[in-house]
Write a protein that holds these residues in place. Structure first.
Motif, PDB file in Angstrom:
ATOM      1  N   UNK A 154      26.780 -45.018  19.061  1.00 51.17           N
ATOM      2  CA  UNK A 154      27.199 -43.482  19.762  1.00 51.17           C
ATOM      3  C   UNK A 154      28.263 -43.707  20.891  1.00 51.17           C
ATOM      4  N   UNK A 155      28.589 -44.878  21.490  1.00 56.53           N
ATOM      5  CA  UNK A 155      29.582 -45.049  22.335  1.00 56.53           C
ATOM      6  C   UNK A 155      30.805 -45.307  21.896  1.00 56.53           C
ATOM      7  N   UNK A 156      32.047 -44.814  22.329  1.00 52.66           N
ATOM      8  CA  UNK A 156      33.382 -45.359  22.122  1.00 52.66           C
ATOM      9  C   UNK A 156      33.977 -45.109  23.594  1.00 52.66           C
ATOM     10  N   UNK A 157      34.173 -46.306  24.085  1.00 53.17           N
ATOM     11  CA  UNK A 157      34.552 -46.458  25.342  1.00 53.17           C
ATOM     12  C   UNK A 157      35.772 -47.652  25.428  1.00 53.17           C
ATOM     13  N   UNK A 158      36.912 -47.145  25.899  1.00 53.53           N
ATOM     14  CA  UNK A 158      37.989 -48.025  26.254  1.00 53.53           C
ATOM     15  C   UNK A 158      37.884 -48.276  27.576  1.00 53.53           C
ATOM     16  N   UNK A 159      38.273 -49.792  27.952  1.00 50.31           N
ATOM     17  CA  UNK A 159      38.371 -50.220  29.290  1.00 50.31           C
ATOM     18  C   UNK A 159      39.611 -50.349  30.059  1.00 50.31           C
ATOM     19  N   UNK A 160      39.836 -49.862  31.388  1.00 53.04           N
ATOM     20  CA  UNK A 160      41.077 -50.107  31.952  1.00 53.04           C
ATOM     21  C   UNK A 160      40.742 -50.520  33.273  1.00 53.04           C
ATOM     22  N   UNK A 161      41.879 -51.512  33.718  1.00 57.26           N
ATOM     23  CA  UNK A 161      41.849 -51.905  35.096  1.00 57.26           C
ATOM     24  C   UNK A 161      42.988 -51.310  35.784  1.00 57.26           C
ATOM     25  N   UNK A 162      42.553 -50.439  36.911  1.00 61.48           N
ATOM     26  CA  UNK A 162      43.548 -49.602  37.599  1.00 61.48           C
ATOM     27  C   UNK A 162      43.821 -50.056  38.900  1.00 61.48           C
ATOM     28  N   UNK A 163      44.787 -49.806  39.448  1.00 57.56           N
ATOM     29  CA  UNK A 163      45.094 -50.324  40.912  1.00 57.56           C
ATOM     30  C   UNK A 163      44.442 -48.956  41.907  1.00 57.56           C
ATOM     31  N   UNK A 164      44.359 -49.525  42.823  1.00 59.77           N
ATOM     32  CA  UNK A 164      43.864 -48.472  44.129  1.00 59.77           C
ATOM     33  C   UNK A 164      44.561 -47.399  43.882  1.00 59.77           C
ATOM     34  N   UNK A 165      45.870 -47.502  43.829  1.00 59.09           N
ATOM     35  CA  UNK A 165      46.969 -46.462  43.743  1.00 59.09           C
ATOM     36  C   UNK A 165      46.669 -45.365  42.824  1.00 59.09           C
ATOM     37  N   UNK A 166      46.303 -46.068  41.708  1.00 65.02           N
ATOM     38  CA  UNK A 166      46.126 -45.280  40.152  1.00 65.02           C
ATOM     39  C   UNK A 166      44.767 -44.503  40.311  1.00 65.02           C
ATOM     40  N   UNK A 167      43.752 -45.114  41.075  1.00 67.19           N
ATOM     41  CA  UNK A 167      42.379 -44.467  41.063  1.00 67.19           C
ATOM     42  C   UNK A 167      42.592 -43.490  42.001  1.00 67.19           C
ATOM     43  N   UNK A 168      43.192 -43.489  43.243  1.00 64.95           N
ATOM     44  CA  UNK A 168      43.536 -42.342  44.229  1.00 64.95           C
ATOM     45  C   UNK A 168      44.213 -41.463  43.669  1.00 64.95           C
ATOM     46  N   UNK A 169      45.188 -41.548  42.688  1.00 72.10           N
ATOM     47  CA  UNK A 169      45.801 -40.610  41.997  1.00 72.10           C
ATOM     48  C   UNK A 169      44.823 -39.746  41.229  1.00 72.10           C
ATOM     49  N   UNK A 170      44.071 -40.384  40.622  1.00 77.83           N
ATOM     50  CA  UNK A 170      43.046 -39.855  39.687  1.00 77.83           C
ATOM     51  C   UNK A 170      42.169 -38.838  40.398  1.00 77.83           C
ATOM     52  N   UNK A 171      41.894 -39.121  41.461  1.00 79.42           N
ATOM     53  CA  UNK A 171      40.825 -38.666  42.523  1.00 79.42           C
ATOM     54  C   UNK A 171      41.517 -37.361  43.168  1.00 79.42           C
ATOM     55  N   UNK A 172      42.783 -37.685  43.522  1.00 82.11           N
ATOM     56  CA  UNK A 172      43.615 -36.474  44.145  1.00 82.11           C
ATOM     57  C   UNK A 172      44.233 -35.366  43.324  1.00 82.11           C
ATOM     58  N   UNK A 173      44.105 -35.744  41.985  1.00 81.05           N
ATOM     59  CA  UNK A 173      44.617 -35.033  41.011  1.00 81.05           C
ATOM     60  C   UNK A 173      43.371 -34.243  40.073  1.00 81.05           C
ATOM     61  N   UNK A 174      42.136 -34.511  40.663  1.00 85.37           N
ATOM     62  CA  UNK A 174      40.986 -33.941  40.055  1.00 85.37           C
ATOM     63  C   UNK A 174      40.775 -34.359  38.550  1.00 85.37           C
ATOM     64  N   UNK A 175      41.068 -35.588  38.273  1.00 87.24           N
ATOM     65  CA  UNK A 175      40.945 -36.302  37.095  1.00 87.24           C
ATOM     66  C   UNK A 175      39.957 -36.912  36.857  1.00 87.24           C
ATOM     67  N   UNK A 176      39.060 -36.930  37.791  1.00 92.67           N
ATOM     68  CA  UNK A 176      37.649 -37.618  37.553  1.00 92.67           C
ATOM     69  C   UNK A 176      36.786 -36.455  37.595  1.00 92.67           C
ATOM     70  N   UNK A 177      36.059 -35.778  36.621  1.00 89.54           N
ATOM     71  CA  UNK A 177      35.416 -34.643  36.573  1.00 89.54           C
ATOM     72  C   UNK A 177      33.879 -34.742  36.786  1.00 89.54           C
TER      73      UNK A 177
END
Length: 184
Positions: free
Chosen positions: A143-166
Motif C-alpha cells: 500500500x506504499x507508493x513513495x519516491x525518494x528525493x535528495x534535497x538541498x538545505x535551500x530546497x527544504x527551506x523553500x518547502x517550509x517557507x512556502x507551506x509545502x510540508x503540510x
C-alpha cells in the motif's frame, strides 16, 4: 506554575470501532468542577516515529507521496508506526531502511510531539539521523507508493517557507532544526 493536573475522572468507556488502523472509544468523564460529559471521543493509535535524515553529503532525504485525506501529493520526512515491542529508535531505523533503503549515520532523539493532545492517545518520536547512506533499495509495503528525493538545505527551506510540508508532525521538527542551526 500550577502543579494541579486537573485530570478528568473516567466514569466508563465504550469502544466504537477497533480496526488495525482505527480505534475509537467514547468516554463518559467527570471534570474537576463536577461537570459530566458523556460523549468525549478518543482515537487510540500506537506511537509514531519520524526521521530527519541527512546524507553524508549534506542532502536531506525526503519522501514524496500521495495523502488521501487531503487528496494531496507532497514532500515529507520518513515516518511510520512503532510496532509492538519495538523501542522508538528501533522503529525509526526500520522505517528509514524500509521506505528509503538508507541506514547508518549518527542518530539522536530530537523531540516528541502529539498530533492532538485533546483526542489522540499517542505521541510521535522525532529523530535526527546525520550521515546516512544508501545501502539497499526500498522495501515498501503493497500500500506504499513513495519516491525518494535528495534535497538541498535551500530546497527544504523553500518547502517550509512556502507551506509545502503540510504534515505538522513533520514540519515541526524541520522548523526546529532550521531554527537551532540558524538556517532560516
Amino acid at each position: 506554575m500550577e502543579n494541579n493536573d486537573r485530570k478528568w475522572e473516567v466514569l466508563h468507556s465504550e469502544y466504537l470501532i477497533q480496526r488495525p488502523w482505527l480505534t475509537a472509544r467514547r468516554d463518559c468523564v467527570r471534570l474537576p468542577n463536577g461537570v459530566e460529559n458523556d460523549e468525549y471521543y478518543v482515537l487510540e493509535y500506537p506511537d509514531w516515529v519520524n526521521v530527519i535524515a541527512i546524507t553524508a553529503e549534506g542532502k536531506f532525504l525526503m519522501e514524496r507521496q500521495y495523502r488521501h485525506g487531503l487528496q494531496w501529493t507532497g514532500y515529507e520526512i520518513c515516518a511510520g508506526v512503532c510496532e509492538k515491542g519495538e523501542e522508538p529508535l528501533e522503529s525509526a531505523k526500520r522505517e528509514l531502511y524500509e521506505e528509503t533503503g538508507y541506514a547508518g549515520g549518527e542518530w539522536k532523539h530530537f523531540m516528541t510531539l502529539s498530533a492532538n493532545t485533546s483526542t489522540m492517545n499517542n505521541v510521535c518520536h522525532c529523530f535526527l539521523a546525520e550521515g546516512v547512506k544508501r545501502i539497499s533499495t526500498q522495501h515498501l509495503e503493497p500500500t506504499e507508493d513513495i519516491s525518494i528525493h535528495l534535497l538541498s538545505t535551500d530546497e527544504v527551506r523553500a518547502l517550509l517557507l512556502n507551506d509545502e510540508i503540510r504534515q505538522a508532525l513533520m514540519a515541526a521538527p524541520l522548523w526546529k532544526l532550521f531554527a537551532e542551526r540558524k538556517l532560516l
